[in-house]
Each structure stands twice: as C-alpha cells, then as structure tokens.
Scaffold this active site. Structure first.
Site, PDB file in Angstrom:
ATOM      1  CG  HIS A 156     -44.887 -10.820 -52.810  1.00  0.00           C
ATOM      2  ND1 HIS A 156     -44.622  -9.523 -52.461  1.00  0.00           N
ATOM      3  CD2 HIS A 156     -45.625 -10.764 -53.952  1.00  0.00           C
ATOM      4  CE1 HIS A 156     -45.197  -8.703 -53.334  1.00  0.00           C
ATOM      5  NE2 HIS A 156     -45.804  -9.438 -54.250  1.00  0.00           N
ATOM      6  CB  SER A 277     -23.457 -30.889 -38.719  1.00  0.00           C
ATOM      7  OG  SER A 277     -23.400 -30.754 -37.316  1.00  0.00           O
ATOM      8  CE  LYS A 283     -28.158 -29.032 -40.899  1.00  0.00           C
ATOM      9  NZ  LYS A 283     -27.710 -28.026 -39.941  1.00  0.00           N
ATOM     10  CD  GLU A 290     -25.018 -22.279 -45.801  1.00  0.00           C
ATOM     11  OE1 GLU A 290     -25.413 -21.789 -44.743  1.00  0.00           O
ATOM     12  OE2 GLU A 290     -24.560 -23.420 -45.891  1.00  0.00           O
TER      13      GLU A 290
END
Ligand code: ARG
Length: 457
Positions: A156, A277, A283, A290
């Site tokens: 979980h 970024s 970043k 992704e």
C-alpha cells in the site's frame, strides 16, 4: 509506373484512393524479408520445374543485387508503389523483364505478406530478446551492488518489512525472464510458413511448401491455406508480450521516479538520463522513466487496435489487415527504444544506501519480527501480534522507535520479552533471517541472481 493489376480496369485509380490504399511508407521496413521470401520461392519454382531453371537463377541473382543496391543506398524505395511486394517485383521486372514476371507464379500477396510479417517479427523479437537479457544482467549487477542496501519493502506504499534493494529489483528480473519466455512461446507458434497458401485456396501448381519453409528457417508449414493468409494471431501474441513487458518497465519506472524524488532519495539518476527545467534551475527530472511509463499506454493501445481490427473480419484476406503493420511495428519499435534507454539509465543510477537505511529505521518495519520473536518464545501469534500493536501505538504516541524502548518497558507489554529481543529486531538480522525460499536473505538473493543469469545465458 503502371500498376501490376491493371488488366481488368478501364479507368485509373483515383489519386486520393491510390494514396489511401498505399502501405509502402510503412511496409518497406520488410524489404529484406520480402526479398528473402522471394528468393526461397524462386528457388522452389525452379527446382520443381514450375518456371525455367535459368529464370529462377536469374531471379535469385537479381534479387540479391536489388538487396545489395538497397543496402548500399544506390536503390531508393519508390514511394509511388502500392506496397513493398509490388516495389520489389516492379524493380525485378524492370531489370530482367519476362523472367521477373514469372516470380509471382503460385503465389499471392496474401501469403507473401503473411510470410514477410512472420519473418520480420522473428528477426525483431530476437533483437528484443537480446536486449531483455542485457537488462536482466544489469539488474543482477545492480543487485550485487545493492545486496547490503537495507530498505523498507512496501505494501500500500506504506513501509512494511525490511528487504534489500537487491531483493526489490530482482523482482523485476523475474518479470523480464517471464517476458522472454512469452516472446519465445509466441515465436515458437509463429514459426510455420504460410507461403504457398496463395490467395486463399492453395494452388494447382506442384509447389513444395516444405522446401521453402526449410530454406526460410521455419519449423514446418501452416496446415490450412485459408488460415495461412487470415491468421494474425502471431502479431497479437507478440504485441501482448510487448504490452506486458512495457507494463513491467512502466512499474519499474514508477518506482525509479519515486525513488529519485526528494521524498525518497533512494537513488540518484545519472545526469545523462535526466533533464532540467526551462524555468526551475534546481530541477533534475526523470523524463526517460516518465516517457517509458507514458509509452506503455501506446503499446497496449496497439494491441487493442489489432484485436479490434480482426474481430469482425470474415475469412480470408481483407484489406483491413493492412492495418496490422503500423500497430505491430509501433509496439515493437517502442519496446525496443524503451529498453535501449532504460538499461543504461538503471546501470548508471547511484544507490543511496544510507538514505534507504534511514528510511528503514522509521515506520516500524521490524514489528512483524518482534511479534515473531514472541511467537518463537511460545506466545500464540495473535496474542503476540496484539502486544506488538500496543507497543507500536505507544511508540507513535511517545515519538519513539522500537529500538528506543527499554527491556522494562517491553516487559510491561508482555513478560516473555527478554534482552535478546533487540537482536531480533536488528534490521540486518531481520533481512538475513528471512531464509525461506525466495525471501530477503543473502543466500536467496544469490539463488535469484544465479537463476536469472542462467536463464539469460
Ligand atoms: N499491402 C497489403 C497488406 O499489407 C498486401 C496484401 C495485399 N493483398 C491484396 N489482396 N490486396 O495487407
């Protein structure tokens, strides 16, 4: 260039219809396989006396030259052709005239395309298989590097029990070995030659289907000529294996994304596989992971697209089936590209062992071990579970960990506790003691890497 099938037509095909009908822009990928299939067919036609031996030899020689010219860039595919089969035949006929016109005896584009696609997918899957093995080896190396990296295992997404980074990533190696098995199975079932099924009903020429099948490395021939030209199960099976493999990569990527976040900081991806970024100077984004996660949806959609194309088709060949290729090519290309970027991304990731261990120290992930400790002292498991639950509740309230409590405090919850309880909840020991087959202990990890390496050799 005149169409090869113009005989019965009085008018030319409408320009837009012609463009709409064409598959050359994507099926020219199969030119090598198309030529290989034609060479085998020509050999057989000559051998069986269906066409003159000299013509067969000239066809084979010229097909070889066409392939060579294509490979060295002196022959470009004619994008005005309807498909790759027409292109090769047109080129052959332009070079050798009537002999070239004999190649299509006892053959149809229906069995030709069914053959080409099988040959093409067999080649591509063998590349995918190699790349999956490379990935499995990298996972084993990473597992060896992270064999002592104790971290929380999750259920979980809540900290659950102590494991090692090795144990966690070897779970993915198991998925990839199954993926390899699924590709192998699909290829085994696919590896039967449909050549000689012709348009749908076979032929009156004395062809030898076994001969072409042997030359092309098939295990045999398809049994029913109607099925031979209508079957695309093999493409569905390969896309299904590709979708599941992408799903595994996607789950792995999801964890890589989580682990490389500031919230976890369990790994750090190399600069070579991350991006910055345009506005936030701090970043470091896991774009590759992704994108692989994102592309998984596409590959699954490719599988669905072919299933949906096939579901209402009457036998035998229908032009709808031309739609099989873009889907299956996209699925295979996407999986291959994903593997090409995923493997070195994993290989170059840094394992941040200290952060993993710090996380393992919080979240009471040794609570099961504490209950097991009492159980081994003779306390029934349910009773032990309840006592430990109360201890955890107490720790949460008082901001302590299980390691912080004194023996006296423990004895307040159950009198079976003794000083050796602290050994029982030591994180390393919790991992080492999980010797049940497949569990977290170092022997088990070694058995798992041995299995994966021998599977992939
Ligand atoms: N380009 C076609 C395809 O990909 C080849 C088979 C054409 N057969 C036909 N009967 N029109 O399906």
């Amino acid at each position: 260039m005149e169409k090869l099938w113009t005989g019965r037509f009085a008018e030319e095909l409408d320009k837009t219809a012609d463009e709409f009908n064409r598959s050359i822009s994507f099926d020219s990928k199969m030119i090598r396989q198309d030529i290989r299939g034609s060479v085998a067919h020509a050999h057989m036609l000559g051998e069986k006396g269906i066409i003159p031996k000299e013509d067969s030899e000239l066809i084979v020689k010229t097909l070889g030259e066409i392939l060579e010219d294509f490979e060295n860039g002196t022959l470009a595919v004619d994008m005005k052709c309807e498909d790759v089969h027409m292109f090769v035949e047109q080129e052959l006929t332009a070079r050798i005239g009537d002999a070239g016109k004999r190649l299509h005896t006892a053959r149809s584009r229906n069995d030709q395309v069914a053959l080409d696609l099988r040959l093409y997918l067999r080649d591509r899957v063998s590349e995918i298989r190699k790349k999956l093995c490379d990935l499995c080896f990298v996972i084993c190396e990473k597992a060896e590097e992270g064999a002592d990296a104790v971290m929380p295992g999750y259920t979980h997404l809540q900290r659950a029990q102590p494991i090692t980074f090795a144990h966690q990533i070897l779970a993915y190696a198991m998925m990839f070995t199954r993926d390899i098995g699924r590709f192998d199975d699909a290829v085994k079932r696919m590896n039967y030659s449909p050549l000689g099924s012709c348009a749908l009903a076979g032929t009156t020429y004395p062809i030898d289907r076994e001969m072409t099948a042997r030359e092309l490395g098939f295990d045999g021939i398809t049994q029913n000529s109607i099925d031979g030209v209508s079957d695309r199960d093999f493409a569905v099976e390969i896309m299904s294996a590709a979708s599941l493999c992408m799903t595994h990569l996607s789950r792995f990527c999801e964890e890589i994304i989580l682990y490389s976040s500031w919230e976890f900081k369990f790994i750090e991806l190399s600069d070579r596989f991350t991006t910055g970024s345009s506005i936030m100077p701090q970043k470091k984004n896991p774009d590759m992971a992704e994108l692989i996660r994102g592309k998984t949806g596409r590959v699954t959609a490719d599988l669905f697209s072919l299933l949906i194309t096939l579901k209402g088709l009457p036998l035998a060949y229908n032009k709808d089936m031309q739609e099989d290729k873009e889907a299956v090519f996209d699925a295979i290309d996407t999986l291959e590209k994903s593997l090409v970027v995923f493997t070195p991304m994993l290989d170059t990731a840094k394992i941040l062992k200290n952060n993993m261990r710090e996380a393992a120290k919080r979240g009471f992930i040794n609570a099961t071990d504490l209950a097991d400790y009492l159980t081994k002292k003779g306390v029934p498991f349910r009773t032990a579970y309840k006592a430990v639950g109360e201890i955890v509740g107490f720790c949460v309230k008082s901001g302590k960990t299980l390691e912080d409590l004194t023996l006296d405090e423990y004895r307040g919850f159950h009198d079976a506790f003794e000083a050796d309880l602290f050994d029982a909840i030591d994180l390393d020991r919790c991992v080492y003691a999980r010797t049940s087959a497949g569990g977290a202990s170092p022997e088990n990890i070694k058995a798992q890497t041995d299995y994966v390496k021998s599977f992939c050799k």
